[in-house]
Design a protein around this motif. Sequence first.
Motif, short mmCIF file in Angstrom:
data_model
loop_
_atom_site.label_atom_id
_atom_site.label_comp_id
_atom_site.label_asym_id
_atom_site.label_seq_id
_atom_site.Cartn_x
_atom_site.Cartn_y
_atom_site.Cartn_z
N LEU A 155 1.01 -1.23 -0.08
CA LEU A 155 0.01 0.11 -0.04
C LEU A 155 0.92 1.23 -0.07
CD1 LEU A 155 -2.91 -0.77 2.32
CD2 LEU A 155 -2.90 -0.63 -0.20
N SER A 156 1.87 1.06 0.33
CA SER A 156 2.93 2.30 0.41
C SER A 156 3.39 2.77 -1.01
CB SER A 156 4.32 1.93 1.27
OG SER A 156 5.01 0.90 0.51
N GLU A 157 2.88 1.82 -1.80
CA GLU A 157 3.26 2.38 -3.48
C GLU A 157 2.15 2.61 -4.20
OE1 GLU A 157 5.57 -0.91 -5.19
OE2 GLU A 157 7.09 -0.88 -3.71
N VAL A 158 0.96 2.90 -3.43
CA VAL A 158 -0.52 3.30 -3.90
C VAL A 158 -1.05 4.47 -3.48
CG1 VAL A 158 -2.75 2.38 -3.99
CG2 VAL A 158 -1.05 0.75 -3.97
N ASP A 159 -1.49 5.14 -4.32
CA ASP A 159 -2.08 6.47 -3.82
C ASP A 159 -3.42 6.30 -3.13
OD1 ASP A 159 -3.34 8.78 -3.59
OD2 ASP A 159 -2.82 9.72 -5.36
N THR A 160 -3.38 6.31 -2.07
CA THR A 160 -4.59 5.94 -0.99
C THR A 160 -5.15 7.19 -0.61
OG1 THR A 160 -3.13 5.74 0.99
CG2 THR A 160 -3.46 3.66 -0.24
N SER A 161 -4.89 8.35 -1.15
CA SER A 161 -5.51 9.59 -0.57
C SER A 161 -7.14 9.54 -0.51
CB SER A 161 -5.01 10.84 -1.37
OG SER A 161 -5.26 10.62 -2.66
N VAL A 162 -7.93 8.83 -1.35
CA VAL A 162 -9.19 8.86 -1.30
C VAL A 162 -9.76 8.04 -0.28
CG1 VAL A 162 -9.58 6.66 -2.99
CG2 VAL A 162 -11.29 8.52 -3.01
N LEU A 163 -8.97 7.09 0.59
CA LEU A 163 -9.39 6.33 1.55
C LEU A 163 -10.10 7.49 2.75
CD1 LEU A 163 -7.07 3.54 1.66
CD2 LEU A 163 -9.25 3.68 0.35
N SER A 164 -11.19 6.86 3.35
CA SER A 164 -11.73 7.63 4.59
C SER A 164 -11.00 6.89 5.71
CB SER A 164 -13.37 7.58 4.49
OG SER A 164 -13.68 6.05 4.71
N PRO A 165 -11.12 7.88 6.96
CA PRO A 165 -10.98 7.19 8.18
C PRO A 165 -11.48 6.10 8.38
CG PRO A 165 -11.31 9.41 8.50
CD PRO A 165 -11.70 9.28 6.93
N SER A 166 -12.94 5.55 8.08
CA SER A 166 -13.40 4.34 8.31
C SER A 166 -12.56 3.33 7.61
CB SER A 166 -14.78 4.42 8.17
OG SER A 166 -15.26 4.81 6.89
N GLU A 167 -12.19 3.74 6.22
CA GLU A 167 -11.65 2.59 5.52
C GLU A 167 -10.43 2.23 5.96
OE1 GLU A 167 -13.33 3.30 1.05
OE2 GLU A 167 -12.32 4.96 1.85
N TRP A 168 -9.49 3.21 6.32
CA TRP A 168 -8.25 3.01 7.12
C TRP A 168 -8.49 2.18 8.47
CZ3 TRP A 168 -4.10 2.63 4.90
CH2 TRP A 168 -3.46 3.49 3.86
N ARG A 169 -9.48 2.22 9.01
CA ARG A 169 -9.61 1.34 10.35
C ARG A 169 -10.01 -0.22 9.94
NH1 ARG A 169 -12.22 6.11 12.20
NH2 ARG A 169 -14.29 5.32 11.41
N GLN A 170 -10.60 -0.13 8.70
CA GLN A 170 -10.69 -1.72 8.23
C GLN A 170 -9.49 -2.19 7.79
OE1 GLN A 170 -13.67 -3.56 8.33
NE2 GLN A 170 -14.66 -2.17 9.25
N VAL A 171 -8.67 -1.39 7.01
CA VAL A 171 -7.49 -1.69 6.56
C VAL A 171 -6.56 -2.26 7.68
CG1 VAL A 171 -5.34 -1.10 5.81
CG2 VAL A 171 -7.41 -0.44 4.41
N ARG A 172 -6.52 -1.47 8.80
CA ARG A 172 -5.69 -1.91 10.14
C ARG A 172 -6.22 -3.03 10.80
NH1 ARG A 172 -5.32 3.73 9.92
NH2 ARG A 172 -7.20 4.08 11.52
N ALA A 173 -7.40 -3.18 10.85
CA ALA A 173 -8.03 -4.29 11.67
C ALA A 173 -7.87 -5.61 10.90
CB ALA A 173 -9.68 -3.88 11.74
N TYR A 174 -7.87 -5.55 9.70
CA TYR A 174 -7.58 -6.63 8.78
C TYR A 174 -6.26 -6.90 8.45
CZ TYR A 174 -12.74 -7.54 8.72
OH TYR A 174 -14.09 -7.94 8.97
N GLY A 175 -5.24 -6.10 8.78
CA GLY A 175 -4.15 -6.49 8.42
C GLY A 175 -3.69 -6.18 7.12
N ILE A 176 -4.29 -5.54 6.32
CA ILE A 176 -4.35 -5.53 4.80
C ILE A 176 -3.13 -4.49 4.62
CG2 ILE A 176 -5.31 -4.72 2.53
CD1 ILE A 176 -6.58 -7.19 4.04
N ASP A 177 -2.21 -5.13 3.48
CA ASP A 177 -1.00 -4.28 3.25
C ASP A 177 -0.52 -4.38 1.74
OD1 ASP A 177 -0.02 -7.03 3.26
OD2 ASP A 177 1.51 -6.72 4.53
N THR A 178 -1.53 -4.88 1.10
CA THR A 178 -1.18 -5.15 -0.49
C THR A 178 -2.64 -4.39 -1.30
OG1 THR A 178 -2.48 -7.21 -0.86
CG2 THR A 178 -0.02 -7.10 -0.24
N LEU A 179 -2.52 -3.93 -2.19
CA LEU A 179 -3.55 -3.10 -3.00
C LEU A 179 -4.55 -4.45 -3.40
CD1 LEU A 179 -4.66 -1.20 -4.89
CD2 LEU A 179 -3.33 -2.29 -6.86
N GLY A 180 -4.23 -5.72 -3.68
CA GLY A 180 -5.02 -6.71 -3.93
C GLY A 180 -5.97 -7.16 -2.72
#
Length: 160
Positions: free
Chosen positions: A127-152
């Motif tokens: 995800l550090s190589e992806v433009d994630t600027s459109v993600l909301s705080p709630s989407e970031w909470r889901q990303v962190r909660a599920y341990g997601i670290d890839t675009l896929g």
Amino acid sequence: MRGSGEAAPAFVLPRGATGFFRPEHGPLPETGLPAFRAALYAAARAAGGTVGGVEARAYPRSFHSASVTGGAGPSVVLCHAHHPWIAFAAQLRDWYRDEFLTPPPWSQAFVHAGFAVLAAETLTAPLSEVDTSVLSPSEWRQVRAYGIDTLGGLLFNSWD
């Protein structure tokens, strides 16, 4: 502004990439099941094979799925429910992290039908190589909660 040594992100996320809906922004775009189904049958013909079960997106999954069986055996085809993105995996799951396959040669049938076929290298990008600027705080909470670290993992998910 980027410095001369900084590369632009390889993938820019549009609204709806995670499948989350924000009422204040209106409905998300939809990748229709009929278009996906038509592209599947074209891909199966190109593979010299058949289409297996087609499964429409059901909440909370962010993607439709199907299988195409050709000369090289079965391939699971994932179709994002909100953007015309196609990915390939070895087995059907409710969500993915980095279990993506290189698209088979017959995947060009999806391109001809107006879909973008995503390479395994793109989907496994951090995800550090992806433009994630459109993600909301709630989407970031889901990303962190599920341990997601890839675009896929971000695109093909089943969070709620």
